[in-house]
Design a protein around this motif. Sequence first.
Motif, PDB file in Angstrom:
ATOM      1  N   UNK A  55      -4.401   0.897 -15.549  1.00  0.00           N
ATOM      2  CA  UNK A  55      -2.842   0.545 -16.673  1.00  0.00           C
ATOM      3  C   UNK A  55      -2.367  -0.711 -15.601  1.00  0.00           C
ATOM      4  N   UNK A  56      -3.525  -1.116 -14.855  1.00  0.00           N
ATOM      5  CA  UNK A  56      -2.672  -1.771 -13.171  1.00  0.00           C
ATOM      6  C   UNK A  56      -1.993  -1.106 -12.326  1.00  0.00           C
ATOM      7  N   UNK A  57      -2.392   0.420 -12.045  1.00  0.00           N
ATOM      8  CA  UNK A  57      -1.048   0.255 -10.478  1.00  0.00           C
ATOM      9  C   UNK A  57      -2.054   0.389  -9.802  1.00  0.00           C
ATOM     10  N   UNK A  58      -1.513   0.616  -8.417  1.00  0.00           N
ATOM     11  CA  UNK A  58      -2.245   0.945  -6.930  1.00  0.00           C
ATOM     12  C   UNK A  58      -3.500   2.192  -7.269  1.00  0.00           C
ATOM     13  N   UNK A  59      -4.646   2.200  -6.374  1.00  0.00           N
ATOM     14  CA  UNK A  59      -5.316   3.694  -6.639  1.00  0.00           C
ATOM     15  C   UNK A  59      -4.675   4.389  -5.366  1.00  0.00           C
ATOM     16  N   UNK A  60      -4.130   5.741  -5.141  1.00  0.00           N
ATOM     17  CA  UNK A  60      -3.551   6.074  -4.643  1.00  0.00           C
ATOM     18  C   UNK A  60      -3.746   5.437  -2.602  1.00  0.00           C
ATOM     19  N   UNK A  61      -2.760   5.421  -1.917  1.00  0.00           N
ATOM     20  CA  UNK A  61      -3.114   5.139  -0.393  1.00  0.00           C
ATOM     21  C   UNK A  61      -4.149   5.716  -0.132  1.00  0.00           C
ATOM     22  N   UNK A  62      -4.081   6.997  -0.164  1.00  0.00           N
ATOM     23  CA  UNK A  62      -4.660   8.181   0.345  1.00  0.00           C
ATOM     24  C   UNK A  62      -6.292   8.294   0.408  1.00  0.00           C
ATOM     25  N   UNK A  63      -6.688   7.912  -1.063  1.00  0.00           N
ATOM     26  CA  UNK A  63      -7.976   7.552  -1.660  1.00  0.00           C
ATOM     27  C   UNK A  63      -8.636   6.406  -0.765  1.00  0.00           C
ATOM     28  N   UNK A  64      -7.441   5.763  -1.015  1.00  0.00           N
ATOM     29  CA  UNK A  64      -8.209   3.501  -0.573  1.00  0.00           C
ATOM     30  C   UNK A  64      -8.581   3.460   0.229  1.00  0.00           C
ATOM     31  N   UNK A  65      -7.470   4.263   1.625  1.00  0.00           N
ATOM     32  CA  UNK A  65      -7.586   4.439   2.954  1.00  0.00           C
ATOM     33  C   UNK A  65      -8.933   5.324   3.078  1.00  0.00           C
ATOM     34  N   UNK A  66      -8.999   5.997   2.943  1.00  0.00           N
ATOM     35  CA  UNK A  66     -10.645   6.538   3.386  1.00  0.00           C
ATOM     36  C   UNK A  66     -11.199   6.006   3.172  1.00  0.00           C
ATOM     37  N   UNK A  67     -12.031   5.397   1.832  1.00  0.00           N
ATOM     38  CA  UNK A  67     -12.955   4.139   1.548  1.00  0.00           C
ATOM     39  C   UNK A  67     -12.830   3.739   2.207  1.00  0.00           C
ATOM     40  N   UNK A  89      -0.468  -2.293   0.624  1.00  0.00           N
ATOM     41  CA  UNK A  89       0.507  -2.043   0.956  1.00  0.00           C
ATOM     42  C   UNK A  89       0.934  -1.717   2.644  1.00  0.00           C
ATOM     43  N   UNK A  90       2.043  -1.742   2.750  1.00  0.00           N
ATOM     44  CA  UNK A  90       2.446  -1.682   3.519  1.00  0.00           C
ATOM     45  C   UNK A  90       1.500   0.086   4.364  1.00  0.00           C
ATOM     46  N   UNK A  91       2.021   0.996   4.061  1.00  0.00           N
ATOM     47  CA  UNK A  91       0.682   1.960   4.330  1.00  0.00           C
ATOM     48  C   UNK A  91      -0.691   1.709   4.720  1.00  0.00           C
TER      49      UNK A  91
END
Length: 216
Positions: A55-67, A89-91
């Motif tokens: 959809x062109x949205x961001x993958x949630x921060x929790x998933x991306x940060x862990x990766x 994102x800032x987070x």
Amino acid sequence: MRLLIIGAPGAGKGTQAALIKEYFAIPHISTGEMFREAISQQTEIGLEAKKYIDKGDLVPDSVTIELMRERLLKDDCKKGFLLDGFPRTIAQAQALDEMLEKLEIKLDAVLNVDIDDKILIDRIVGRRTCSVCKENYHITNKKPKVEGICDVCGGKLIQRADDTEETIKNRLRVYHQLTKPVLDYYAKQGLIKTISGRENIEEIFMKVKHLLGGNE
Ligand code: AP5
Ligand code: MG
């Protein structure tokens, strides 16, 4: 050398990152590429990420940060790294600062590839990527020697699933809303080095090398 490259979709992050990786002999770490790999392997992360990427949205921060946390602990990052498309994102930026603090390392620079939205759509729609080695091409700006075939490995060139006009518009919206503030975050740390993404690929890379103190 520890670097980030930030810019809108199609700005040329991946193209410059491939050159920087060679020149400075550091790993090029693209979260988008990691997600696409996970999708093709149908892993749990891949299946989750696909819902957002399509959809062109961001993958949630929790998933991306862990990766990213796991990736930065790998041995090849000890000699430096170039992160492409993270943080968005800032987070994520705050989480990266915490990771770097624990590892007792600091970023050298954040490259900001600056470009108008109007140019981006053409770049993304015309992009072709090697299905095997992921080398990047463009139907007019960076043509392969043989149409549809990768110069480097002979693999088949394909279009990315999220490169439809509708998805691109949302990716641009998301960039302006969520990722642009990340530039202010790093400007406050004095790390931003801005380059214009309008020029040709080689001219931009010359400027990148100059800004990063490499020999011409
Ligand atoms: P990602 O893979 O990072 O895609 P993107 O940010 O949309 O950027 P692109 O890869 O499309 O563009 P690019 O800047 O690399 O341009 P390129 O060099 O290819 O992310 C994909 C998705 O994954 C995201 O939408 C999100 O869902 C998810 N994701 C990823 N990271 C995430 C994160 N941290 N948090 C949450 N979700 C995340 O160039 C484009 C074309 O132009 C090519 O054809 C190229 O040949 C051509 N070109 C390049 N430079 C030039 C030039 N100077 N002149 C002429 N043509 C050029
Ligand atoms: Mg890219």
